[in-house]
Write a protein that holds these residues in place. Structure first.
Motif, PDB file in Angstrom:
ATOM      1  N   LYS A 162       0.825  -1.114  -0.035  1.00  0.00           N
ATOM      2  CA  LYS A 162       0.132  -0.023  -0.066  1.00  0.00           C
ATOM      3  C   LYS A 162       0.932   1.116   0.080  1.00  0.00           C
ATOM      4  CE  LYS A 162      -0.578   0.130   4.900  1.00  0.00           C
ATOM      5  NZ  LYS A 162      -1.403  -0.098   6.122  1.00  0.00           N
ATOM      6  N   ASP A 196      -7.110  -7.152   0.433  1.00  0.00           N
ATOM      7  CA  ASP A 196      -6.690  -6.270   1.358  1.00  0.00           C
ATOM      8  C   ASP A 196      -7.127  -4.806   1.089  1.00  0.00           C
ATOM      9  OD1 ASP A 196      -4.854  -5.944   3.851  1.00  0.00           O
ATOM     10  OD2 ASP A 196      -4.831  -4.145   2.793  1.00  0.00           O
ATOM     11  N   GLY A 198      -6.651  -2.101   2.735  1.00  0.00           N
ATOM     12  CA  GLY A 198      -5.618  -0.691   2.600  1.00  0.00           C
ATOM     13  C   GLY A 198      -4.974  -0.611   1.329  1.00  0.00           C
ATOM     14  N   THR A 201      -7.421   0.748  -1.170  1.00  0.00           N
ATOM     15  CA  THR A 201      -7.411   2.009  -1.187  1.00  0.00           C
ATOM     16  C   THR A 201      -6.589   2.960  -1.688  1.00  0.00           C
ATOM     17  OG1 THR A 201      -8.458   1.807   0.953  1.00  0.00           O
ATOM     18  CG2 THR A 201      -8.169   4.061   0.384  1.00  0.00           C
ATOM     19  N   SER A 202      -5.271   2.483  -1.475  1.00  0.00           N
ATOM     20  CA  SER A 202      -4.058   3.198  -1.942  1.00  0.00           C
ATOM     21  C   SER A 202      -3.896   2.968  -3.690  1.00  0.00           C
ATOM     22  CB  SER A 202      -2.599   2.624  -1.474  1.00  0.00           C
ATOM     23  OG  SER A 202      -2.640   2.788  -0.254  1.00  0.00           O
ATOM     24  N   SER A 249     -16.048   1.243   4.063  1.00  0.00           N
ATOM     25  CA  SER A 249     -14.911   2.488   3.904  1.00  0.00           C
ATOM     26  C   SER A 249     -15.385   3.571   3.006  1.00  0.00           C
ATOM     27  CB  SER A 249     -13.700   1.780   3.259  1.00  0.00           C
ATOM     28  OG  SER A 249     -12.698   2.506   2.990  1.00  0.00           O
ATOM     29  N   TRP A 251     -14.039   6.224   2.283  1.00  0.00           N
ATOM     30  CA  TRP A 251     -12.778   6.712   1.646  1.00  0.00           C
ATOM     31  C   TRP A 251     -12.696   6.084   0.384  1.00  0.00           C
ATOM     32  CZ3 TRP A 251     -12.225   6.210   6.944  1.00  0.00           C
ATOM     33  CH2 TRP A 251     -12.398   7.152   7.748  1.00  0.00           C
TER      34      TRP A 251
END
Lengths: 1022, 161
Positions: A162, A196, A198, A201-202, A249, A251
């Motif tokens: 990430k 995952d 995380g 998101t990245s 999430s 975001w």
């Protein structure tokens, strides 16, 4: 109390906290810096612990705002320490102390690279974090490939990947030319399958950056984004730790929708349907709840969904839902939501057809102008500015004026600028415009730039009906006890020109006017004194028979200023004095100002310029975009009229030059051209000067320089000085032609409109024709927007449609006159009788001054507008294909000379012409199969199937097969597609192949055209 | 993207700064001065967004401390507002009901934590649990190194006795 574990650091921080004032703090900091400096000098004695401690102290001091000009080396050197604690401090402090522009970073590159490619994942994390936060060009050059490897490596744990994604994002964002992302589409698509959240998101942030640069390459990611959104919205297998106040999430949801906004459309109907289901759920399912954080998070998602709906320009239902929601938001108590409601409503103005719904909320928006929160007031102002048009300009501008008296200082300038622009653009009548600007000067004179009052003068000069009114108004304001200097200027100017029109009214004798203006003289600056002198001269001239007493008074003033230190004033005084003794020549030279040439408002120009550096003025930008489409105001390009002679003084001795010559002269004048210089790229024509050049030109004679130059000759004998000043004014009279140059390429505009349904069809300096169309089956409805860009009416307007035989077109009545700066809409009903590629032509003409201008424009009612894409399954396709066995229902042709393009581009081309590409039907990957439905009265809905076989070895040729149930349709469709493939003359393709056709300037209607099918004939001509 | 993060006390004292776009020290000082002037004077019931020099500043006050993040015009404001809260919750969990003093004396810890939440001005991790786990792992790495160091120095001390 202190957890820090570093006693020295804690003590230092306590000391700083205990300082009574800034001075003490400074002393303490200086002492500490001295201490650290000496410690660093004898570095040998420093333990790792001490080094860490001092580096932290440095960072703390730096954070407080003090300059720390040493010790960077020590911080950077910690990065190469072998142990984690030192390395960690080195990385963090370096990334806080330095930025991408520091040379020191270069020293660290090798160590950083070793950490990134090394096996220690904690070191990898530290290095990636620092590069992600401050990485610059050199990092990008040397590290990007390694970072890319980490991101897709299967052996790396999520915590590294990430960070790698965001690190790559930083490097790419800063230096897209260095980071090679060719072929990354597939990798990104894989990354979107990541479990995952995380890492996901990245990666999504990275995707946003990639698609914003080039969405074409990432089509394959689109359906995956929709899948992710679906998964989150349904809360399917989202781990508990990734929900935020019960919301999966938020975001990631926001980022995913952001990524989707960079794709122009969602082609695949299934994907589109799923996406709209999700959006619908978000729009309808978001409730206001008590918990602030939950509320914020869910509304963050909601507002992003709104933006996505706006972008996808969904079915009208969804759009009105959005406006309804926003209407609700702007009235709620929660200020954040109110703010965002207003902001998004302003964005929504971009979408056509919602203005009317937004107008329903006008009262609420005006209330927001009085909100206690300046952020909200600003949004309200922006929105009011954006939604203003002819229908509500009066209300809105008057609201703004009223608010001006109480508005806070920070907003006044913007307010007055916006009020002035709106008043100018949408004035229902010009006397109202004059009222508004005078009020504006009265209430906020400091913020009214010269451009604004120059513009008033321009309007008044060009409209005789307005002159007595404006003069009377100006006279009224002069009675006020304390008036702004700008008001003195504009009143003096107007009264100098037009006060004789008021002579019979009480208090308006030349003497009265003179004395009330003269009262102001002691209080004004020199630039205003110059204007006042001109006014006196004009008053003198208009006083017939001469009033000896007044004459004496004014001459005394001229005498007094003959020795003025300001050269401008001195010159005016000398010249006016000399002139006023000459009687008749005074009459000539000081005669009423001739009309100004049409020109773009300096104000609007300024507003357009300003938007470049302040994104704040979003609504202005918006407005400019709207005007491109359906303009009803003075628009962008500033051109000098090629014809039309100004009515100059009674006694012109020489031939009066055309306006174009005066414009030429002006562009030659460095003083006046300079302020416009920055716009040269925009203006295809010689620049007109700022009014400033005219009104305050270093010449006693006030008039457009062209006219002034001429008049001078008549008095040149006695006034050599004056003539010398403006000698350049005498230029060869430009040849008058009847042509009006269109703005933009007509052919490109037409081709663009063949692919979309609204836009500008034609534009020249006087008129803009916009078009908006809706198509349903074999019928269509077009609206022509005829906009007059001038401040004088367009007359003898005629619009005729020359339809080809296959189209039935009814045009509603076109008014003969288009009022100044107004726009008329002319609906047009189209019915498609049978298949044909012929094009309808609009024959448009109008008269400007004495010239007839005539243009013939192809109307974008072309074959592909009557197509409707349709998906055909394998089971349906093949029986159809086989049943249409051969000519004339199925035609095949080998086309050569095709513009080479990749298959994907060709698929896009078909899509844009409303064919549906059916992948998978043809086993050969080099072939394309497409289907669509054609609508006409004779054929009804008719299925059309097409197959294109390309040769990967030679992209300039292909074999095309078209099959439909109607022989004419088959033929016409085949020819249509061929035309598109052989030359694609859209603006998008910059292939040099198609030469733009000559502008259709004043073409005589060919007599042959009326033979049988005028439309087709003319289309051929064009 | 987030251009910078500021933590400023009600008295205008700087508690933490993190810059994701390049600003010189001079510019940094100017930005802080300007923004604290704007933020600290805003009343309590106003919205959390301020328009500033063509950017947007999203801020929120927690007790005596203002957390603020500067973003682009068209970024999603509420999303950022909740990133702030996410950060605060993580600080709260780490320090155990965090207060301004914790952040003053442990500003370096705050940096570690921020680096686990944001990179390049973008959100890196939205799971509080994951962030807490990573920070704990870092802490224990530092601890182990310290113990090792002390045991080595003990050995040396004993050997040289």
């Amino acid at each position: 109390m202190a957890l820090s574990g570093m006693r020295g650091l804690s003590v230092f921080i306590s000391d700083i906290r205990n300082c009574q004032n800034k001075e003490q703090e400074r002393l303490r900091v200086d002492k500490e810096l001295g201490n650290v400096r000496t410690r660093f000098k004898n570095e040998k004695g420093l333990t790792p612990y001490e080094k860490k401690k001092y580096v932290w102290k440095m960072l703390y001091i730096y954070m407080l705002g003090y300059d720390v000009d040493f010790g960077h080396m020590e911080a950077v050197s910690l990065i190469s320490a072998p142990k984690y604690p030192e390395k960690q401090v080195g990385y963090i402090v370096t990334s806080c102390l330095l930025n991408e522009n520091h040379d020191f970073l270069r020293l660290a590159i090798n160590t950083v690279r070793n950490d990134i490619i090394g096996r220690n994942e904690t070191f990898q994390c530290l290095a990636l974090t620092m590069v992600g936060n401050i990485g610059g060009r050199e990092f990008a050059e040397s590290l990007a490939p390694d970072v890319q490897k980490l991101l897709i490596s299967s052996s790396c744990r999520p915590l590294v990947r990430k960070k790698a994604a965001l690190c790559l994002l930083r490097l790419y964002r800063k230096n897209p030319d260095v980071v090679n992302v060719d072929g990354w589409a597939d990798r990104m698509a894989q990354l979107l399958d990541e479990r995952d959240l995380g890492v996901l998101t990245s990666s999504m942030s990275l995707l946003v950056a990639l698609v914003s640069n080039n969405h074409e390459a990432y089509w394959s990611c689109l359906p995956k984004c929709v899948k992710i959104l679906e998964r989150l919205a349904r809360n399917q297998d989202v781990p508990q730790e990734y929900t935020y106040y019960g919301i999966p999430s938020p975001w990631l949801q926001v980022k995913t929708m952001r990524a989707l906004q960079y794709f122009p459309t969602v082609e695949d109907p299934n994907t589109r349907r799923s996406l709209f289901e999700v959006l619908q759920r978000i729009l309808m399912g978001t409730d206001v709840v008590k918990n602030v954080n939950k509320n914020n998070a869910s509304h963050a998602v909601l507002f992003e969904a709104l933006a996505l709906v706006m972008h996808l320009d969904a079915e009208k239902e969804m759009m009105s839902q959005c406006v309804a929601l926003l209407g609700k938001f702007i009235a709620v108590r929660e200020p954040n939501i109110r703010y965002l409601g207003l902001e998004n409503m302003t964005r929504m103005l971009m979408v056509t057809d919602v203005q009317d719904i937004i107008k329903r909320h006008q009262a609420q928006i005006i209330t927001s102008l009085k909100d206690p929160d300046i952020s909200i007031r600003r949004r309200a102002l922006d929105l009011l500015y954006g939604m203003c048009d002819v229908s509500n300009a009066k209300d809105i501008v008057e609201e703004l004026l009223q608010y001006l008296s109480t508005a806070d200082f920070a907003m006044r300038e913007e307010l007055s600028l916006k009020a002035a622009i709106l008043a100018e653009k949408f004035a229902p009548d010009l006397s109202w415009y004059v009222d508004v600007i005078l009020q504006l000067i009265d209430k906020a004179g400091d913020f009214v730039s010269d451009d604004i009052w120059f513009r008033v003068v321009q309007f008044v000069t060009n409209n005789e009906d307005l002159q007595p009114y404006a003069a009377a108004k100006a006279r009224e304001y002069l009675d006020k006890p304390a008036i702004h200097e700008t008001m003195v200027k504009v009143s003096a100017y107007l009264l100098g020109e037009y006060s004789h029109l008021l002579a019979r009214r009480p208090g308006c004798t030349p003497k009265d006017i003179f004395s009330i203006i003269h009262e102001k003289l002691p209080t004004v600056s020199t630039s205003t004194v110059a204007i006042l002198l001109s006014t006196y001269a004009k008053i003198l001239m208009h006083t017939q028979p001469a009033d000896p007493e007044l004459q004496k008074q004014i001459w005394a003033i001229f005498n007094k200023y003959e020795s003025c230190i300001d050269v401008e004033i001195q010159q005016r005084a000398v010249e006016y004095f000399a002139l006023s003794r000459k009687g008749a020549s005074l009459m000539d030279i000081l005669a009423e100002m001739p009309k100004f040439p049409e020109r773009q408002s300096a104000l609007i120009k300024k507003a357009e310029d300003a938007e470049v550096d302040t994104a704040e003025q979003s609504a202005i930008k918006l407005r400019a975009q709207q005007m491109q489409q359906t303009s009803n105001a003075l628009v962008l390009s500033d051109q000098s009229p090629a014809n039309g002679t100004p009515p100059v003084s009674q006694l012109s001795l020489v031939k009066v030059p055309s306006m174009s010559s005066s414009a030429e002269h002006n562009s030659a004048d460095p003083g006046s051209a300079q302020p416009n210089g920055s716009l040269t790229k925009v203006d295809p024509q010689p620049l007109s000067p700022d009014l400033l050049g005219d009104l305050l030109a270093p010449l006693a004679i006030e008039g457009p320089p062209g006219a002034g130059g001429q008049s001078e000759q008549s008095v040149a004998s006695g006034l050599e000085g004056a003539a010398a000043v403006d000698g350049a004014a005498i230029v060869p009279v430009a040849e008058q032609t009847n042509t009006v140059e269109p703005i933009g390429n007509i052919a490109e505009r037409f081709h663009a409109l063949c692919l979309k349904d609204s836009g500008v069809l034609y534009e020249d300096p006087y008129v803009q024709i916009g078009i908006k169309a809706e198509w349903r089956g074999h019928q269509g409805r077009l609206v022509l927007f005829l906009g007059n860009k001038n401040i004088s009416p367009l007359v003898s307007v005629q619009a005729l449609i020359l339809p080809p035989s296959h189209l039935k077109i009814e045009l509603s009545l076109v008014p003969e006159t288009i009022p100044p700066r107004a726009q008329v809409q002319c609906p047009l009903e189209v019915m498609n009788l049978r298949p044909s590629r012929d094009v309808a032509v609009l024959d448009f003409s109008y008269k400007f001054n004495t010239n007839m201008i005539n243009v013939k424009l192809r109307l974008p009612a072309v074959l592909n507008k009557f197509l409707q894409p349709i998906t055909v399954s394998v089971e349906e396709f093949f029986p159809q294909w086989r049943s249409l066995s051969g000519p004339p229902l199925k035609l095949q042709e080998v086309v050569r000379g095709v513009r080479p393009m990749p298959l994907a581009e060709m698929a896009n081309l078909f899509n844009s012409y409303r064919f549906m590409i059916c992948p998978g039907l043809d086993p050969n990957p080099n072939n394309l199969v497409a289907s669509t439905t054609f609508y006409s009265e004779s054929t009804r809905a008719m299925l059309c199937l097409t197959r294109i076989e390309t040769d990967p070895a030679d992209r300039t040729q292909l074999r095309m097969t078209v099959a439909t149930g109607d022989p004419t349709l088959t033929f016409e469709l085949k020819e249509f597609i061929k035309d598109q493939l052989v030359s694609i003359p859209t603006a998008a393709s910059h292939a040099p192949a198609p030469a733009p056709p000559a502008p259709p300037v004043a073409q005589p209607v060919s007599p042959a055209a009326s033979l049988n099918d005028p439309g087709a004939m003319l289309a051929g001509l064009l | 993207m987030i251009h910078f993060v500021l933590l400023i006390s009600r008295q205008g004292k700087v508690r933490l700064t993190k810059w994701y776009s390049p600003y010189s020290q001079k510019e940094r000082t100017k930005v802080i001065r300007e923004l604290s002037g704007v933020m600290l004077t805003r009343g309590p019931k106003l919205c959390n967004f301020v328009e500033w020099r063509g950017y947007k500043v999203v801020y929120k006050r927690y007790a005596s401390l203002y957390f603020c993040m500067c973003i682009d015009q068209d970024d999603n404001e509420l999303e950022i507002l909740e990133i702030i809260h996410h950060f605060v919750e993580i600080l709260d969990r780490y320090f155990g009901s965090v207060c301004e003093l914790d952040l003053i004396f442990n500003f370096h810890k705050a940096y570690y934590i921020l680096d686990e939440i944001l990179i390049a001005g973008e959100l890196q991790e939205s799971s509080k649990k994951t962030v807490a786990r990573l920070i704990a792992a870092q802490d224990s790495l530092v601890e182990t190194a310290k113990e090792q160091a002390s045991s080595i120095s003990n050995i040396i001390a004993q050997a040289t006795k």
